[in-house]
Design a protein around this motif. Structure first.
Motif, PDB file in Angstrom:
ATOM      1  N   ALA A  50       7.623  -0.475  -5.420  1.00  0.00           N
ATOM      2  CA  ALA A  50       8.898  -0.899  -4.835  1.00  0.00           C
ATOM      3  C   ALA A  50       8.905  -2.383  -4.450  1.00  0.00           C
ATOM      4  O   ALA A  50       9.965  -2.962  -4.295  1.00  0.00           O
ATOM      5  CB  ALA A  50       9.216  -0.046  -3.612  1.00  0.00           C
ATOM      6  N   ARG A  51       7.726  -2.943  -4.307  1.00  0.00           N
ATOM      7  CA  ARG A  51       7.582  -4.349  -3.905  1.00  0.00           C
ATOM      8  C   ARG A  51       8.304  -4.638  -2.587  1.00  0.00           C
ATOM      9  O   ARG A  51       9.106  -5.559  -2.465  1.00  0.00           O
ATOM     10  CB  ARG A  51       8.047  -5.283  -5.012  1.00  0.00           C
ATOM     11  N   ILE A  52       7.977  -3.769  -1.614  1.00  0.00           N
ATOM     12  CA  ILE A  52       8.498  -3.930  -0.260  1.00  0.00           C
ATOM     13  C   ILE A  52       7.333  -3.835   0.708  1.00  0.00           C
ATOM     14  O   ILE A  52       6.219  -3.483   0.318  1.00  0.00           O
ATOM     15  CB  ILE A  52       9.555  -2.850   0.084  1.00  0.00           C
ATOM     16  N   SER A  53       7.590  -4.099   1.955  1.00  0.00           N
ATOM     17  CA  SER A  53       6.561  -4.002   2.985  1.00  0.00           C
ATOM     18  C   SER A  53       6.164  -2.542   3.196  1.00  0.00           C
ATOM     19  O   SER A  53       7.041  -1.674   3.306  1.00  0.00           O
ATOM     20  CB  SER A  53       7.104  -4.576   4.297  1.00  0.00           C
ATOM     21  N   PRO A  54       4.868  -2.253   3.274  1.00  0.00           N
ATOM     22  CA  PRO A  54       4.440  -0.880   3.548  1.00  0.00           C
ATOM     23  C   PRO A  54       5.018  -0.351   4.864  1.00  0.00           C
ATOM     24  O   PRO A  54       5.332   0.830   4.975  1.00  0.00           O
ATOM     25  CB  PRO A  54       2.912  -0.981   3.615  1.00  0.00           C
ATOM     26  N   ARG A  55       5.193  -1.216   5.840  1.00  0.00           N
ATOM     27  CA  ARG A  55       5.760  -0.802   7.119  1.00  0.00           C
ATOM     28  C   ARG A  55       7.188  -0.289   6.941  1.00  0.00           C
ATOM     29  O   ARG A  55       7.587   0.721   7.523  1.00  0.00           O
ATOM     30  CB  ARG A  55       5.746  -1.974   8.116  1.00  0.00           C
ATOM     31  N   ILE A  56       7.966  -0.966   6.111  1.00  0.00           N
ATOM     32  CA  ILE A  56       9.351  -0.547   5.868  1.00  0.00           C
ATOM     33  C   ILE A  56       9.381   0.841   5.235  1.00  0.00           C
ATOM     34  O   ILE A  56      10.164   1.706   5.640  1.00  0.00           O
ATOM     35  CB  ILE A  56      10.095  -1.578   4.992  1.00  0.00           C
ATOM     36  N   LEU A  57       8.518   1.086   4.270  1.00  0.00           N
ATOM     37  CA  LEU A  57       8.468   2.396   3.620  1.00  0.00           C
ATOM     38  C   LEU A  57       8.020   3.466   4.614  1.00  0.00           C
ATOM     39  O   LEU A  57       8.618   4.545   4.680  1.00  0.00           O
ATOM     40  CB  LEU A  57       7.547   2.380   2.403  1.00  0.00           C
ATOM     41  N   ALA A  58       6.996   3.178   5.388  1.00  0.00           N
ATOM     42  CA  ALA A  58       6.494   4.150   6.367  1.00  0.00           C
ATOM     43  C   ALA A  58       7.573   4.499   7.389  1.00  0.00           C
ATOM     44  O   ALA A  58       7.788   5.683   7.698  1.00  0.00           O
ATOM     45  CB  ALA A  58       5.257   3.601   7.064  1.00  0.00           C
ATOM     46  N   GLU A  59       8.274   3.505   7.885  1.00  0.00           N
ATOM     47  CA  GLU A  59       9.333   3.760   8.872  1.00  0.00           C
ATOM     48  C   GLU A  59      10.484   4.542   8.253  1.00  0.00           C
ATOM     49  O   GLU A  59      11.067   5.414   8.894  1.00  0.00           O
ATOM     50  CB  GLU A  59       9.840   2.444   9.465  1.00  0.00           C
ATOM     51  N   PHE A  60      10.808   4.251   7.008  1.00  0.00           N
ATOM     52  CA  PHE A  60      11.873   4.985   6.335  1.00  0.00           C
ATOM     53  C   PHE A  60      11.498   6.454   6.173  1.00  0.00           C
ATOM     54  O   PHE A  60      12.272   7.356   6.506  1.00  0.00           O
ATOM     55  CB  PHE A  60      12.186   4.365   4.973  1.00  0.00           C
ATOM     56  N   GLU A  61      10.289   6.706   5.674  1.00  0.00           N
ATOM     57  CA  GLU A  61       9.865   8.090   5.446  1.00  0.00           C
ATOM     58  C   GLU A  61       9.796   8.901   6.729  1.00  0.00           C
ATOM     59  O   GLU A  61      10.042  10.106   6.708  1.00  0.00           O
ATOM     60  CB  GLU A  61       8.518   8.127   4.727  1.00  0.00           C
ATOM     61  N   THR A  62       9.470   8.265   7.842  1.00  0.00           N
ATOM     62  CA  THR A  62       9.375   8.998   9.105  1.00  0.00           C
ATOM     63  C   THR A  62      10.700   9.068   9.849  1.00  0.00           C
ATOM     64  O   THR A  62      10.806   9.725  10.879  1.00  0.00           O
ATOM     65  CB  THR A  62       8.319   8.360  10.032  1.00  0.00           C
ATOM     66  N   GLY A  63      11.701   8.377   9.348  1.00  0.00           N
ATOM     67  CA  GLY A  63      13.012   8.416   9.976  1.00  0.00           C
ATOM     68  C   GLY A  63      13.202   7.431  11.106  1.00  0.00           C
ATOM     69  O   GLY A  63      14.201   7.470  11.807  1.00  0.00           O
ATOM     70  N   THR A  64      12.247   6.515  11.276  1.00  0.00           N
ATOM     71  CA  THR A  64      12.376   5.531  12.356  1.00  0.00           C
ATOM     72  C   THR A  64      12.920   4.201  11.862  1.00  0.00           C
ATOM     73  O   THR A  64      13.247   3.343  12.659  1.00  0.00           O
ATOM     74  CB  THR A  64      11.017   5.288  13.050  1.00  0.00           C
ATOM     75  N   GLY A  65      13.035   4.044  10.547  1.00  0.00           N
ATOM     76  CA  GLY A  65      13.528   2.790   9.985  1.00  0.00           C
ATOM     77  C   GLY A  65      14.912   2.962   9.380  1.00  0.00           C
ATOM     78  O   GLY A  65      15.363   4.075   9.109  1.00  0.00           O
ATOM     79  N   ASN A  66      15.567   1.850   9.171  1.00  0.00           N
ATOM     80  CA  ASN A  66      16.902   1.851   8.584  1.00  0.00           C
ATOM     81  C   ASN A  66      16.936   0.768   7.506  1.00  0.00           C
ATOM     82  O   ASN A  66      17.414  -0.334   7.740  1.00  0.00           O
ATOM     83  CB  ASN A  66      17.936   1.586   9.679  1.00  0.00           C
ATOM     84  N   PRO A  67      16.432   1.094   6.301  1.00  0.00           N
ATOM     85  CA  PRO A  67      16.334   0.077   5.249  1.00  0.00           C
ATOM     86  C   PRO A  67      17.706  -0.330   4.708  1.00  0.00           C
ATOM     87  O   PRO A  67      18.675   0.425   4.799  1.00  0.00           O
ATOM     88  CB  PRO A  67      15.510   0.762   4.161  1.00  0.00           C
ATOM     89  N   THR A  68      17.744  -1.502   4.131  1.00  0.00           N
ATOM     90  CA  THR A  68      18.974  -1.984   3.505  1.00  0.00           C
ATOM     91  C   THR A  68      19.218  -1.220   2.207  1.00  0.00           C
ATOM     92  O   THR A  68      18.313  -0.580   1.659  1.00  0.00           O
ATOM     93  CB  THR A  68      18.860  -3.481   3.171  1.00  0.00           C
ATOM     94  N   LEU A  69      20.418  -1.332   1.698  1.00  0.00           N
ATOM     95  CA  LEU A  69      20.751  -0.715   0.420  1.00  0.00           C
ATOM     96  C   LEU A  69      19.853  -1.267  -0.685  1.00  0.00           C
ATOM     97  O   LEU A  69      19.362  -0.526  -1.537  1.00  0.00           O
ATOM     98  CB  LEU A  69      22.222  -0.947   0.082  1.00  0.00           C
ATOM     99  N   ALA A  70      19.601  -2.569  -0.651  1.00  0.00           N
ATOM    100  CA  ALA A  70      18.727  -3.192  -1.656  1.00  0.00           C
ATOM    101  C   ALA A  70      17.324  -2.589  -1.616  1.00  0.00           C
ATOM    102  O   ALA A  70      16.714  -2.341  -2.663  1.00  0.00           O
ATOM    103  CB  ALA A  70      18.669  -4.695  -1.443  1.00  0.00           C
TER     104      ALA A  70
END
Length: 98
Positions: A50-70
């Motif tokens: 995905a070429r994104i930050s591992p933190r962003i993916l981890a937060e998204f998968e756990t429901g604590t993050g809110n990633p952009t549409l991109a």
């Protein structure tokens, strides 16, 4: 994490697509399954695929993050998935609501 054999990968992808189409899983579960199909950890999938930050993916998968549409598009693209708005399953057959 070990990558499944080709036959198993094909079966897992088919199940993923079917479960998404029927609404049986949400986008977070789909993301976890995509990683497992490729035999990758969150860190590997985030960086190499995905070429994104591992933190962003981890937060998204756990429901604590809110990633952009991109970001969501980067996560979904390797599996040919698109981020889109769909009506609830009960409204997907327009004849039922006429």
């Amino acid at each position: 994490m070990k990558r499944p054999e080709l036959k198993e990968m094909t079966r897992l992808k088919e199940t993923l697509y079917r479960d998404l189409a029927t609404g049986a899983i949400d986008i977070r579960e789909a993301t976890r399954r995509m990683r497992r199909i490729l035999g990758m950890s969150q860190k590997e999938y985030a960086r190499k695929v995905a070429r994104i930050s591992p933190r962003i993916l981890a937060e998204f998968e756990t429901g604590t993050g809110n990633p952009t549409l991109a970001t969501l598009e980067k996560i979904a693209a390797p599996f040919g998935l698109k981020v889109t708005f769909l009506p609830p399953p009960s409204w997907r057959n327009p004849e039922e609501h006429s």
